[in-house]
Design an enzyme around this catalytic site. Structure first.
Site, PDB file in Angstrom:
ATOM      1  N   ARG A   1       2.087 -29.161   5.405  1.00 16.50           N
ATOM      2  CA  ARG A   1       3.141 -30.105   5.021  1.00 16.50           C
ATOM      3  C   ARG A   1       4.220 -30.186   6.107  1.00 16.50           C
ATOM      4  O   ARG A   1       4.625 -29.175   6.664  1.00 16.50           O
ATOM      5  CB  ARG A   1       3.771 -29.636   3.703  1.00 16.50           C
TER       6      ARG A   1
ATOM      7  N   ARG B   1      12.749 -23.229 -14.073  1.00 19.04           N
ATOM      8  CA  ARG B   1      11.754 -22.370 -13.429  1.00 19.04           C
ATOM      9  C   ARG B   1      11.686 -21.008 -14.081  1.00 19.04           C
ATOM     10  O   ARG B   1      10.893 -20.175 -13.658  1.00 19.04           O
ATOM     11  CB  ARG B   1      12.121 -22.200 -11.966  1.00 19.04           C
TER      12      ARG B   1
ATOM     13  N   ARG C   1       6.194 -17.387  -2.929  1.00 17.09           N
ATOM     14  CA  ARG C   1       6.600 -18.428  -3.893  1.00 17.09           C
ATOM     15  C   ARG C   1       5.552 -18.577  -4.991  1.00 17.09           C
ATOM     16  O   ARG C   1       5.881 -18.813  -6.150  1.00 17.09           O
ATOM     17  CB  ARG C   1       6.810 -19.769  -3.170  1.00 17.09           C
TER      18      ARG C   1
ATOM     19  N   LYS D   1       4.471 -32.389  -7.537  1.00 20.27           N
ATOM     20  CA  LYS D   1       5.523 -32.832  -8.469  1.00 20.27           C
ATOM     21  C   LYS D   1       6.507 -33.782  -7.786  1.00 20.27           C
ATOM     22  O   LYS D   1       6.870 -34.814  -8.342  1.00 20.27           O
ATOM     23  CB  LYS D   1       6.347 -31.638  -8.998  1.00 20.27           C
TER      24      LYS D   1
ATOM     25  N   ARG E   1       9.135 -26.795   6.780  1.00 21.33           N
ATOM     26  CA  ARG E   1      10.197 -26.057   6.087  1.00 21.33           C
ATOM     27  C   ARG E   1       9.949 -24.564   6.263  1.00 21.33           C
ATOM     28  O   ARG E   1       8.805 -24.113   6.214  1.00 21.33           O
ATOM     29  CB  ARG E   1      10.147 -26.388   4.581  1.00 21.33           C
TER      30      ARG E   1
END
Ligand code: AMP
Length: 217
Positions: free
Chosen positions: A127, A88, A171, A13, A160
């Site tokens: 990532r 969300r 998550r 996204k 992160r």
């Protein structure tokens, strides 16, 4: 035009929202980025949000709804905006609708980034994010020219905290329980387009462009 990008973490996204910013000029409103910036600045919102974010939980609805309500008043949002990572929960979606009605606006469309959990885990564990400008890289698919250094600004790349495998599972579970019901919310409102987010980023950009054209009013 007001566009909601809906999908699990790692579905692309943010990458696609950034492309829309440069192509169409609508700002990208990422509640995740706003919260990380609040943490970096040590604001009361950041202090409240950090504990939730570190364990992969959602920050309370009223905190993120207020962030979006304030941000969308800025003049750069007058021609529309892209919501990336908000809403969300159903409560956030309802609060957004209520806020927009008061301003005689509405969500034009919601694009669901559909992708399997196994691919999300692969994407997020590789990532790396620039500490300074937020540019994203991937250890396998989008390597920086020099290891751990941002091509854009030369700052360091980090993983992160919430991209660690244990937090990613949490998550994803939060996504399936609290956010996925929004797919039905927007389907019932006849605002939903489903996009295959497991394709290459270029193919997703193409699909997104076609989807948005079909929603232009
Ligand atoms: P993201 O960068 O969108 O993956 O968001 C990172 C984290 O910020 C999430 O795991 C949540 O803890 C928090 N967050 C971001 N957006 C929201 C939201 N709309 N509602 C609640 N928490 C959020």
């Amino acid at each position: 035009m007001i566009v909601v990008l809906l999908g699990p973490p790692g579905s692309g996204k943010g990458t696609q929202a950034k492309r829309l910013v440069s192509e169409r000029g609508w700002p990208q409103l990422s509640t995740g980025d706003m919260l990380r910036s609040a943490i970096a600045q040590g604001t009361p919102v950041g202090i409240e949000a950090k504990g939730f974010m570190d364990r992969g939980a959602l920050v309370p609805d009223e905190v993120v709804v207020k962030l979006i309500a304030d941000r969308t008043r800025a003049s750069d949002c007058s021609a529309g905006f892209i919501l990336d990572g908000f809403p969300r929960t159903i409560a956030q979606a309802q609060a957004l609708d209520e806020m927009l009605v008061l301003r005689q606006l509405k969500v034009n469309c919601a694009i669901q980034f559909e992708i399997g959990d196994d691919l999300v885990v692969r994407r997020l564990s590789g990532r790396r994010t620039c500490v300074a400008c937020g540019s994203m890289y991937h250890l396998e698919t989008l390597k920086p020219a020099h290891a751990d250094v941002c091509d854009q600004c030369g700052a360091s790349l980090i993983q992160r905290d919430d991209d660690r495998t244990d937090v990613v599972s949490k998550r994803l579970s939060v996504y399936h329980h609290q956010t996925a019901p929004l797919v039905d919310y927007y389907r019932r409102a006849e605002k939903l387009t489903v996009l295959n987010a497991g394709q290459s980023p270029a193919a997703v950009t193409e699909g997104l462009s076609v989807a948005l054209s079909s929603w232009v009013t």
